[in-house]
Motif scaffolding. Sequence first.
Motif, PDB file in Angstrom:
ATOM      1  N   GLY A 158       0.803  -1.224   0.000  1.00 14.59           N
ATOM      2  CA  GLY A 158       0.000   0.000   0.000  1.00 14.59           C
ATOM      3  C   GLY A 158       0.828   1.263   0.000  1.00 14.59           C
ATOM      4  O   GLY A 158       0.477   2.234   0.677  1.00 14.59           O
ATOM      5  N   LYS A 190       1.983   1.831   3.696  1.00 17.40           N
ATOM      6  CA  LYS A 190       0.988   2.226   4.701  1.00 17.40           C
ATOM      7  C   LYS A 190       1.379   1.777   6.107  1.00 17.40           C
ATOM      8  O   LYS A 190       1.036   2.440   7.088  1.00 17.40           O
ATOM      9  CB  LYS A 190      -0.400   1.692   4.341  1.00 17.40           C
ATOM     10  N   GLY A 223       3.523   4.388   7.498  1.00 17.59           N
ATOM     11  CA  GLY A 223       2.706   5.541   7.872  1.00 17.59           C
ATOM     12  C   GLY A 223       2.054   5.367   9.232  1.00 17.59           C
ATOM     13  O   GLY A 223       2.038   6.291  10.056  1.00 17.59           O
ATOM     14  N   HIS A 224       1.513   4.171   9.496  1.00 17.56           N
ATOM     15  CA  HIS A 224       0.887   3.908  10.795  1.00 17.56           C
ATOM     16  C   HIS A 224       1.919   3.980  11.923  1.00 17.56           C
ATOM     17  O   HIS A 224       1.645   4.528  12.997  1.00 17.56           O
ATOM     18  CB  HIS A 224       0.223   2.535  10.790  1.00 17.56           C
ATOM     19  N   CYS A 276       2.457   6.440   1.410  1.00 16.52           N
ATOM     20  CA  CYS A 276       1.466   5.717   2.225  1.00 16.52           C
ATOM     21  C   CYS A 276       0.073   5.844   1.609  1.00 16.52           C
ATOM     22  O   CYS A 276      -0.942   5.828   2.313  1.00 16.52           O
ATOM     23  CB  CYS A 276       1.444   6.233   3.660  1.00 16.52           C
ATOM     24  N   GLY A 277       0.040   6.030   0.290  1.00 18.23           N
ATOM     25  CA  GLY A 277      -1.229   6.162  -0.404  1.00 18.23           C
ATOM     26  C   GLY A 277      -1.868   7.529  -0.268  1.00 18.23           C
ATOM     27  O   GLY A 277      -2.993   7.744  -0.717  1.00 18.23           O
ATOM     28  N   GLN A 278      -1.173   8.503   0.354  1.00 17.12           N
ATOM     29  CA  GLN A 278      -1.803   9.798   0.619  1.00 17.12           C
ATOM     30  C   GLN A 278      -0.921  10.990   0.269  1.00 17.12           C
ATOM     31  O   GLN A 278      -1.141  12.085   0.774  1.00 17.12           O
ATOM     32  CB  GLN A 278      -2.203   9.880   2.095  1.00 17.12           C
TER      33      GLN A 278
END
Length: 323
Positions: free
Chosen positions: A157, A160, A163-164, A191-193
């Motif tokens: 992802g 991701k 990111g978390h 992170c997909g964002q």
Amino acid sequence: MNKLMQDLLGIILSLVSVRDQPWAVCKAWHRLVRSRPDLMASILVLDRLLEFPRSSLDDDMSFALDEAIWRGFHDTVRKLLTSGLVAADYDGGAGLNIAAVKGHTDIVTLLLDWPVNAPRADCGHGQALVSAVQYGHLHIVRMLLDWPVNAPTADYGDGKFLGHAARKGHLHIVRMLLEWPVNAPTADCGCGQGDGHALVSAAQNGHIDVVTLLLEWPVNAPRADCDDGRALVYAAWKGHIDIVRLLLGWSENAPRANSLDGRALVFAARNGHIDIVRLLLEWPVNAPRADCRNGNALREAARNGHLDVVRLLEWHRERTDTL
């Protein structure tokens, strides 16, 4: 077996002659049974041995396993799985996710190693790994990534998991993900964002050690001004002056103090972070104007009752007008 369980099982055994949905009678003790997964396991196993119909308790089987896993009752989990009444991968790997949340390494191992219908280590798009990362369970993160079959990839992802970990401030997990030997995420992953999202998340939540680690990473480090300086904006919004100062003073690609037309100043003023407002206004290069964004910083400070910020902004505006 304690006396309470013996008494209840004795009553249940006395119902052997009840052939018309006997479990409906047993559910008179439903609340107690649901609060005791170890007792539930014994009842469900007994049901299989007596070959009773169990339609009225079908929904409770996964609930019993949920509760047993949540509380870390390893023997109860094994008993339920051995009975065959519920599969190890029930509800798409819900049990594995619960064990990862709670940090029960022994139950994670039990589920993944189960010989029949074991959950995949990457089930639910890697949700168990997400949970282990969010709750800081380094040993489970390592176990899932290193599982020999169907392991989630560390960069899934667009990073991701990184990111978390950055958002929660788990420095040890951030470092491990970046150093993972196969499919490691890059420090500047989105992170997909958006580019550098891990940096932005760490800055927003005040994790200066993670921010520093990411900025100093030797390969593919995020720019300090990535995503139009949003790391600075969100750090200012949340009042993390140490991170604001770190970003503004970064040696390469530092964000402008007036990034996004002074949005950092507006957010700091809105939340009454007077030290950050002062730092931004007095920054020697590309400082925002006190009346930037059509005076929005002043309006936000006034609306939220931050009189000290209002006075500071007014003073800087008047000073600028006289220059």
